[in-house]
Design an enzyme around this catalytic site. Structure first.
Site, short mmCIF file in Angstrom:
data_model
loop_
_atom_site.label_atom_id
_atom_site.label_comp_id
_atom_site.label_asym_id
_atom_site.label_seq_id
_atom_site.Cartn_x
_atom_site.Cartn_y
_atom_site.Cartn_z
N ASN A 31 72.35 18.14 -8.63
CA ASN A 31 72.15 18.31 -7.19
C ASN A 31 73.32 17.76 -6.36
OD1 ASN A 31 70.73 19.11 -4.96
ND2 ASN A 31 69.10 17.56 -5.14
N HIS A 75 53.19 16.03 -6.01
CA HIS A 75 53.71 15.22 -4.91
C HIS A 75 52.87 15.37 -3.64
CE1 HIS A 75 58.12 14.63 -6.22
NE2 HIS A 75 57.34 14.69 -7.27
N ARG A 108 51.50 11.63 -7.05
CA ARG A 108 52.46 10.70 -6.45
C ARG A 108 52.26 10.72 -4.95
NH1 ARG A 108 59.06 11.18 -6.06
NH2 ARG A 108 58.56 12.09 -4.05
N TYR A 158 62.35 8.85 2.38
CA TYR A 158 62.43 9.63 1.15
C TYR A 158 61.06 10.16 0.75
CZ TYR A 158 61.99 10.90 -3.59
OH TYR A 158 61.64 11.63 -4.69
N ASP A 196 57.21 6.33 -5.69
CA ASP A 196 58.66 6.26 -5.94
C ASP A 196 59.31 5.40 -4.86
OD1 ASP A 196 61.30 6.72 -6.57
OD2 ASP A 196 61.11 8.91 -6.65
N HIS A 236 62.51 4.74 -4.91
CA HIS A 236 63.81 5.40 -4.75
C HIS A 236 64.97 4.43 -4.56
CE1 HIS A 236 66.03 9.26 -4.03
NE2 HIS A 236 65.10 9.66 -4.86
N GLU A 249 58.10 3.63 -9.40
CA GLU A 249 59.34 4.22 -9.93
C GLU A 249 60.58 3.71 -9.20
OE1 GLU A 249 59.24 8.48 -9.54
OE2 GLU A 249 61.42 8.62 -9.73
N GLU A 258 65.55 8.61 -13.82
CA GLU A 258 65.86 10.01 -13.49
C GLU A 258 67.36 10.24 -13.32
OE1 GLU A 258 63.55 10.54 -9.87
OE2 GLU A 258 65.36 10.38 -8.66
N ARG A 313 62.31 7.98 -17.55
CA ARG A 313 62.29 9.24 -16.80
C ARG A 313 63.48 10.15 -17.06
NH1 ARG A 313 59.69 11.06 -13.20
NH2 ARG A 313 61.19 11.27 -11.51
N HIS A 341 61.71 13.45 -15.38
CA HIS A 341 62.02 13.90 -14.02
C HIS A 341 61.76 15.41 -13.94
CE1 HIS A 341 65.56 14.20 -10.90
NE2 HIS A 341 64.39 14.10 -10.29
N ASP A 361 65.15 20.28 -7.86
CA ASP A 361 66.57 20.54 -8.15
C ASP A 361 66.81 20.72 -9.65
OD1 ASP A 361 65.96 17.63 -7.37
OD2 ASP A 361 67.68 17.35 -8.67
N GLU A 372 56.68 15.09 -14.46
CA GLU A 372 56.70 15.40 -13.02
C GLU A 372 56.74 16.92 -12.83
OE1 GLU A 372 60.20 13.97 -11.02
OE2 GLU A 372 59.30 14.21 -9.03
N TRP A 413 70.00 5.52 -1.18
CA TRP A 413 69.08 6.51 -0.61
C TRP A 413 67.91 6.74 -1.52
CZ3 TRP A 413 67.84 11.47 -2.51
CH2 TRP A 413 66.86 12.15 -1.73
#
Ligand SMILES: O=C(O)C(=O)C[C@H](O)[C@H](O)CO
Ligand SMILES: [Mg+2]
Length: 403
Positions: free
Chosen positions: A37, A122, A147, A159, A210, A212, A236, A262, A283, A312, A316, A339, A403
């Protein structure tokens, strides 16, 4: 059998995907996902310029030797671009081998270890009540594992919280968009979210969250501890994992299970995390961690320490990766969860596939190979469009954050 040709197909049916197609003198073809990605064209160039010329004339059945040749032969090891390129080759070769055998890929990986693959979906909402409604909607769709991500009061964008209801797409701009971040606001909000979800949903479903990569280890310990009453399946990416040892501090403070990986691309990224039992779920996934061949090696190491897989599966990662991952999930002994972030109808049309979803479980299907193809004529109608993931800055002073 010999590899006679290989080429890259870049397309953007709603988002960018890079696909490697390998052709053989016996007419069999195989495809592999090569999508990274926001850095798609670097993998496409790596494959076209440096890998494909080395493949022509080789026996596609020699998957392990070709893997070692690409990994050791480059001299420069690991890294997301290299490992995504190797993964694409590896996935396409497993596809060819399974087609040649006339068997679904999972049969070559040892056969079924379970009846189906539990996936998590999600549920994203702008605030707590909206997220609760989304969680209940996912439960109604049959998901056993959900999630939950929610907007945080005082933060404009967070996020995991997108605009659409089924399709979340963070790579949303030609240049990175900027989000703001406040650890304190997030830490105040998140336990309230899960308290409310358990109140409305009950105890039967698995809940995941998550972080993130946004917290320090001690902050992650604090969050994990505050979420213990809500029995999460996992928390996560609680902190960035470049320093694998930092997960020890989180472990010392909470029994909330931890998932990470991930963005990992090799066994070396998770060796200490696994060997020291600092995580519960790994992951790493087919496309970014060297394909089926290398992912099996990671899973075998993890199995020694009762660490389970949780691949993961964001949008993407193309349907080609999803298909291959489902064969891996069905066969691997230490499977945890997969996921499943749904692709759009446009994407599904470009990548016709044999896998199906039913009552929270997925099934890779029984067609020979990994069961995913690419409609090249349709793909050609969706040219590449540059799209980047956002960046995050601390709200109070603009410091660049994870991020
Ligand atoms: O699916 C997840 O858990 C993610 O964190 C999604 C990632 O942000 C996404 O795949 C980045 O490309
Ligand atoms: Mg994640």
């Amino acid at each position: 059998m010999k590899i006679t040709n290989a080429r890259i197909i870049v397309c953007s049916p709603g988002r960018n995907f890079v696909t490697l197609k390998i052709e053989t003198d016996e007419g069999l073809t195989g495809i592999g996902d090569a999508t990274l990605n926001g850095r798609e064209l670097s993998v496409a160039a790596y494959l076209t310029e440096h890998v494909i010329p080395c493949l022509i004339g080789r026996d596609p059945h020699q998957i392990e030797d070709i893997w070692q040749y690409l990994y050791k032969g480059a001299y420069w090891r690991r890294g997301p671009v290299t490992m995504t390129a190797i993964a694409a080759v590896d996935t396409a070769l497993w596809d060819i081998k399974a087609k040649a055998a006339g068997l679904p890929l999972y049969q070559l990986l040892g056969g079924k270890s379970r009846t189906g693959v539990m996936v998590y979906g999600h549920a994203n909402g702008s605030d707590i009540e909206h997220t609760v409604d989304e969680v209940l909607r996912y439960a109604d769709m049959g998901y056993k594992a959900i999630r939950a991500q929610s907007g945080v009061p005082g933060l404009e964008k967070v996020y995991g919280v997108g605009k659409g209801s089924l399709f979340y797409e963070p790579a949303d701009a030609d240049l990175p968009s900027e989000h703001d971040w406040s650890t304190e606001k997030y830490l105040r909000h998140t336990p309230k979210l899960f308290e409310r979800i358990r109140e409305k949903l009950g105890e039967e479903h698995h809940l995941l969250h998550d972080v993130h990569h946004r917290l320090t280890p001690i902050e992650a310990g604090r969050l994990g501890k505050s979420l213990e009453p809500y029995n999460l399946f996992w928390m996560e990416d609680a902190t960035p994992a470049e320093n694998q040892e930092s997960f020890r501090l989180i472990r010392q403070h909470t029994t909330t299970p931890l998932a990470v990986g991930e963005i990992f691309n090799s066994i070396w990224d998770c060796k200490e995390l696994i060997e020291n039992q600092l995580i519960d779920y790994i992951r790493a996934t087919v496309v970014h961690a060297g394909g089926i061949t290398h992912l099996r090696r990671i899973a075998d190491l993890a199995s020694l320490y009762q660490v389970r897989t949780g691949c993961h599966g964001a949008t993407d990662l193309s349907p080609v990766c999803m298909g291959a991952a489902l064969h891996f999930d069905l066969s691997v002994p230490n499977f945890g969860v997969q996921e499943y972030m749904r692709h759009t109808d446009e994407t599904d049309a470009v990548f016709p596939h044999a896998y199906t979803f039913d009552k929270g479980m997925m099934y890779p299907g029984d067609v020979p190979g990994h069961g995913v193809e690419i409609d090249e004529a349709l793909a050609a109608k969706y040219p590449y469009k540059r799209a980047y993931l956002p960046v995050n800055r601390q709200q109070h002073d603009g410091t660049l954050w994870s991020w």
